[in-house]
Write a protein that holds these residues in place. Structure first.
Motif, PDB file in Angstrom:
ATOM      1  N   ALA B 203     -54.978  -1.328   6.092  1.00 56.96           N
ATOM      2  CA  ALA B 203     -54.417  -1.786   4.977  1.00 56.96           C
ATOM      3  C   ALA B 203     -55.125  -2.901   4.438  1.00 56.96           C
ATOM      4  O   ALA B 203     -55.757  -3.774   5.009  1.00 56.96           O
ATOM      5  CB  ALA B 203     -52.895  -2.201   5.305  1.00 56.96           C
ATOM      6  N   ALA B 204     -55.109  -3.129   3.125  1.00 56.15           N
ATOM      7  CA  ALA B 204     -55.557  -4.291   2.280  1.00 56.15           C
ATOM      8  C   ALA B 204     -54.349  -5.025   1.918  1.00 56.15           C
ATOM      9  O   ALA B 204     -53.350  -4.489   1.339  1.00 56.15           O
ATOM     10  CB  ALA B 204     -56.343  -3.681   1.132  1.00 56.15           C
ATOM     11  N   LEU B 205     -54.314  -6.457   2.095  1.00 57.68           N
ATOM     12  CA  LEU B 205     -53.251  -7.236   1.839  1.00 57.68           C
ATOM     13  C   LEU B 205     -53.763  -8.447   1.091  1.00 57.68           C
ATOM     14  O   LEU B 205     -54.964  -8.754   1.382  1.00 57.68           O
ATOM     15  CB  LEU B 205     -52.728  -8.010   3.241  1.00 57.68           C
ATOM     16  CG  LEU B 205     -52.129  -6.779   3.903  1.00 57.68           C
ATOM     17  CD1 LEU B 205     -52.916  -6.384   5.049  1.00 57.68           C
ATOM     18  CD2 LEU B 205     -50.593  -7.413   4.800  1.00 57.68           C
ATOM     19  N   VAL B 206     -52.980  -8.975   0.011  1.00 64.82           N
ATOM     20  CA  VAL B 206     -53.247 -10.039  -0.734  1.00 64.82           C
ATOM     21  C   VAL B 206     -51.966 -10.939  -0.689  1.00 64.82           C
ATOM     22  O   VAL B 206     -50.782 -10.264  -0.839  1.00 64.82           O
ATOM     23  CB  VAL B 206     -53.433  -9.739  -2.266  1.00 64.82           C
ATOM     24  CG1 VAL B 206     -53.796 -10.927  -2.957  1.00 64.82           C
ATOM     25  CG2 VAL B 206     -54.612  -8.527  -2.206  1.00 64.82           C
ATOM     26  N   GLY B 207     -52.081 -12.112  -0.204  1.00 63.58           N
ATOM     27  CA  GLY B 207     -50.972 -13.139  -0.352  1.00 63.58           C
ATOM     28  C   GLY B 207     -50.990 -14.356  -0.539  1.00 63.58           C
ATOM     29  O   GLY B 207     -52.035 -15.016  -0.705  1.00 63.58           O
ATOM     30  N   VAL B 208     -50.066 -15.059  -0.756  1.00 61.33           N
ATOM     31  CA  VAL B 208     -49.816 -16.474  -1.058  1.00 61.33           C
ATOM     32  C   VAL B 208     -49.240 -17.118   0.337  1.00 61.33           C
ATOM     33  O   VAL B 208     -47.926 -16.745   0.353  1.00 61.33           O
ATOM     34  CB  VAL B 208     -49.124 -16.777  -2.213  1.00 61.33           C
ATOM     35  CG1 VAL B 208     -48.844 -18.261  -2.313  1.00 61.33           C
ATOM     36  CG2 VAL B 208     -49.742 -16.278  -3.603  1.00 61.33           C
ATOM     37  N   PHE B 209     -49.523 -17.831   0.872  1.00 62.86           N
ATOM     38  CA  PHE B 209     -49.229 -18.669   2.052  1.00 62.86           C
ATOM     39  C   PHE B 209     -49.254 -19.746   2.059  1.00 62.86           C
ATOM     40  O   PHE B 209     -50.167 -20.385   2.164  1.00 62.86           O
ATOM     41  CB  PHE B 209     -49.933 -18.078   3.352  1.00 62.86           C
ATOM     42  CG  PHE B 209     -50.028 -16.430   3.535  1.00 62.86           C
ATOM     43  CD1 PHE B 209     -49.109 -15.605   4.132  1.00 62.86           C
ATOM     44  CD2 PHE B 209     -51.190 -15.907   3.186  1.00 62.86           C
ATOM     45  CE1 PHE B 209     -49.320 -14.405   4.224  1.00 62.86           C
ATOM     46  CE2 PHE B 209     -51.672 -14.572   3.228  1.00 62.86           C
ATOM     47  CZ  PHE B 209     -50.851 -13.699   3.837  1.00 62.86           C
ATOM     48  N   HIS B 210     -48.045 -20.554   1.963  1.00 63.88           N
ATOM     49  CA  HIS B 210     -47.989 -21.909   1.828  1.00 63.88           C
ATOM     50  C   HIS B 210     -48.378 -22.552   3.307  1.00 63.88           C
ATOM     51  O   HIS B 210     -48.941 -23.620   3.357  1.00 63.88           O
ATOM     52  CB  HIS B 210     -46.780 -22.460   1.132  1.00 63.88           C
ATOM     53  CG  HIS B 210     -46.985 -22.719  -0.230  1.00 63.88           C
ATOM     54  ND1 HIS B 210     -48.236 -23.184  -0.839  1.00 63.88           N
ATOM     55  CD2 HIS B 210     -46.375 -22.191  -1.302  1.00 63.88           C
ATOM     56  CE1 HIS B 210     -48.165 -23.034  -2.220  1.00 63.88           C
ATOM     57  NE2 HIS B 210     -46.797 -22.319  -2.442  1.00 63.88           N
ATOM     58  N   ASP B 211     -47.782 -21.953   4.045  1.00 61.69           N
ATOM     59  CA  ASP B 211     -47.774 -22.201   5.612  1.00 61.69           C
ATOM     60  C   ASP B 211     -49.250 -22.319   6.226  1.00 61.69           C
ATOM     61  O   ASP B 211     -49.836 -21.009   6.262  1.00 61.69           O
ATOM     62  CB  ASP B 211     -46.951 -21.389   6.634  1.00 61.69           C
ATOM     63  CG  ASP B 211     -46.957 -21.942   7.932  1.00 61.69           C
ATOM     64  OD1 ASP B 211     -48.085 -22.224   8.663  1.00 61.69           O
ATOM     65  OD2 ASP B 211     -45.884 -22.242   8.510  1.00 61.69           O
TER      66      ASP B 211
END
Lengths: 257, 235
Positions: B203-211
Motif C-alpha cells: 500500500a501507499a500511505l500519506v500521513g500527518v503524525f505529530h507523534d
C-alpha cells in the motif's frame, strides 16, 4: 459505469412573473443520492415538484430510464402514462406525513393500497407484504389495523416511507423527510433511510435545509439560492470546502452541538 | 515504478466570503508522489497546510489548480476533475482516509461501522463482521462495546473504531490525518504495526503524525511543509 437513470436538462419554472427555479441540470445514476440544500424560498420545493412530475416546467426536459429500458421524456408522456410511471417506479416522501398518507384507513391499508394499485390482488400476500414492511420501518405488528392518526409523528413518517417503498420504486423524491421531528426520532429515521437506500439500491433526490442530514444521506449536493444552483459537487467537498459565498454562509451558520 | 498517488502543482487559496473576502493562501505549487510500500509523512508547523494537502488528495478539498492522480481499476483517475460518482468509486476500492474524528452514524453498532467498507465492496455481512471483529480486538476495544453505537464511546475508543474502519478494507492507498493523536502507547504501537503491515502488502500511505516516535517508526520519508508549499523531502 451505469447509464443515467434520470436526466434533467435546463429545467426552469416560473410562478407568473417570479422565478421558481432556473436552468437546473443534472444526471442521476442508479443508487445515487443527490441532496438539494438552501434556505426557505430558494426554489428547492418548486424544483422537486418539477422533478417528481407534479409541476410542469416552463422550459427544459426531464428524462427517465424506465424499467422496460426506454428513456422517456417525463412531460412528453400522456398524462395517464406519467401517472402510471409515478405510481409504479417512483416514490414521494413528503415532509408532513399527513400529506402522503391516507389518514382515514389503517396502517396496513396504507401500505397495501399501493400494491393493489400496481396489480396485486391476493389479500393474504398483500397483508403479508404490509406486515413485512411495517417491520422494516420498525412499526410493531399489533399496530397494523390502527389508523395513522393514532401514531406519533415519527411513526407516521416511517409509515409514509413504507407506503412509498413497498412497490419497490427505483427513484424516490423526499421533501425534508426529517423536518418537524425531534432529534432522537430524526436519528432513528436517518439510520433507517440510510439502510434502505443502500439495501434497495435506490436513487433519490432529497430536499433538506439540514446539512447534517445531507452529509449522512447524500452522495452529491446542489446548493440553491434564488432559484439557481450556485454550487454543486461531492457532498463532503461542498460542505468541507465550500466555494460560493452563499454556501460558506450556510455552512458557517450551522450550530455545532 | 509508478506512483500509486501523485499530486502535481497544487495551488489552493481559501477565500472567506463571509469574512470580507479574506484570502488565505495555503498550497503553492505543491507536488508529491507516493509509490507502493511507501509511507510519506507530511511534517510542518500547524497551519502550514498538511491537512489541506491530505484533503485535496482525498477530494473533499478542491484545489484552484493542479492534479491528483490515483491508480484505480487498472487506470488513473484525476481526483480534481473526476465526477462525484467516480470519486466515490475510487474511495470505495482504492483510496481510504482515516481522520482523527469518527463521524458517528446514529444507532449503528461499532462492529458494523467497521464492517461497512467491506460491505460496500460486496462482501457478505458474516465475513465482513469477522474481519471487523479481529481489528477491533487488535485495537483493544472490549468486546462488550462492539454491539453498541460508538456515540457514547470515549474519544480514544472512537478514534480506534475509526482506525479499524480505515484499515479493514486494505485499500491500496491510505491517507492518515493524525491517526494516533489521542491514543495511549500500547494502541499507538498497534496503529504503527497496522501501518507497517499495509506497507508490506504494497500500500501507499500519506500521513500527518505529530507523534515523533510514531513518525520515525512508520515513515519511509518525511516531506516538510512550510506555509505556502511543499518545501523539501528527506529520506
Amino acid at each position: 459505469m451505469s447509464e443515467p437513470l434520470f436526466r434533467v436538462a435546463n429545467v426552469t419554472r416560473y410562478h407568473g412573473q417570479r422565478i421558481g427555479c432556473r436552468d437546473v441540470s443534472f444526471d442521476l445514476r442508479p443508487g445515487e443520492v443527490v441532496g438539494i440544500v438552501g434556505e426557505s424560498g430558494s426554489g428547492k420545493t418548486t424544483l422537486l415538484d418539477c422533478l417528481s412530475g407534479r409541476l410542469t416546467p416552463s422550459s427544459g426536459t426531464i428524462e427517465y430510464l424506465a424499467r422496460d429500458g426506454t428513456m422517456v421524456d417525463v412531460f412528453g408522456l400522456p398524462e395517464a402514462r406519467r401517472r402510471l410511471l409515478m405510481r409504479t417506479e417512483w416514490g414521494m416522501v413528503r415532509q408532513n406525513p399527513r400529506d402522503g398518507l391516507r389518514m382515514g384507513v389503517s396502517a396496513g391499508a396504507n401500505v397495501g393500497e399501493p400494491l393493489m394499485a400496481v396489480g396485486a390482488r391476493h389479500y393474504g400476500a398483500i397483508r403479508h407484504e404490509a406486515e413485512t414492511w411495517l417491520g422494516r420501518v420498525e412499526i410493531a405488528n399489533d399496530r397494523i389495523d390502527d389508523a395513522p392518526s393514532t401514531f406519533s409523528g415519527g411513526m407516521m413518517q416511517r409509515l409514509q416511507i413504507a407506503r412509498n417503498l413497498v412497490t419497490k420504486p427505483r427513484l424516490v423524491f423526499m421533501d425534508e423527510p426529517t423536518g418537524g421531528l425531534d432529534v432522537s426520532v430524526q436519528a432513528t429515521l436517518l439510520d433507517l433511510l440510510r439502510g434502505l437506500v443502500v439495501d434497495l439500491g435506490l436513487a433519490a433526490v432529497i430536499v433538506t435545509h439540514d446539512l447534517a442530514v445531507a452529509r449522512l444521506l447524500t452522495h452529491r449536493l446542489m446548493v440553491m439560492r434564488q432559484g439557481s444552483v450556485v454550487e454543486e459537487g461531492l457532498t463532503d467537498q461542498v460542505l468541507d470546502d465550500p466555494h460560493h459565498a452563499y454556501t460558506q454562509l450556510l455552512v458557517s451558520a450551522v450550530l455545532q452541538p | 515504478m509508478t506512483a500509486m498517488i501523485a499530486a502535481t502543482a497544487l495551488n489552493k487559496t481559501y477565500i472567506l466570503h463571509v469574512q470580507g473576502g479574506t484570502q488565505i493562501p495555503v498550497l503553492a505549487n505543491a507536488s508529491l508522489a507516493v509509490e507502493p510500500g511507501e509511507c510519506v509523512a507530511l511534517h510542518g508547523p500547524s497551519g502550514a497546510g498538511k491537512s489541506t494537502l491530505l484533503r485535496c488528495l482525498y477530494g473533499n478539498c478542491k484545489p484552484d489548480s493542479g492534479s491528483v492522480t490515483v491508480q484505480h481499476d487498472g487506470g488513473v483517475v484525476d481526483i480534481v476533475t473526476a465526477a462525484p460518482h467516480d470519486i466515490l468509486d475510487v474511495r470505495r476500492r482504492s483510496l481510504g482516509y482515516v481522520s482523527q474524528f469518527l463521524r458517528v452514524i446514529p444507532r449503528v453498532p461499532a462492529l458494523d461501522v467497521v464492517a461497512e467498507p467491506l460491505r460496500a465492496l460486496g462482501q457478505p455481512i458474516e465475513t465482513a463482521r469477522i474481519k471487523a471483529a479481529e481489528l477491533l480486538a487488535r485495537l483493544n476495544i472490549p468486546e462488550r462495546l462492539w454491539k453498541l453505537a460508538p456515540a457514547t464511546f470515549s474519544g480514544g475508543e472512537q478514534q480506534r473504531v475509526n482506525i479499524a474502519r480505515g484499515f479493514v478494507a486494505e485499500l491500496p492507498v491510505l491517507l492518515l490525518d493524525e491517526p494516533t493523536a489521542s491514543l495511549d502507547a500500547e494502541n499507538r504501537n498497534v496503529v504503527a504495526s497496522l501501518i507497517m503491515e499495509a506497507r508490506a502488502r504494497g500500500a501507499a500511505l500519506v500521513g500527518v503524525f505529530h507523534d515523533e516516535e510514531v513518525r520515525h517508526k512508520v515513515a519511509s520519508r518525511t516531506i516538510s511543509i512550510q506555509a505556502g508549499g511543499v518545501a523539501g523531502s528527506a529520506a
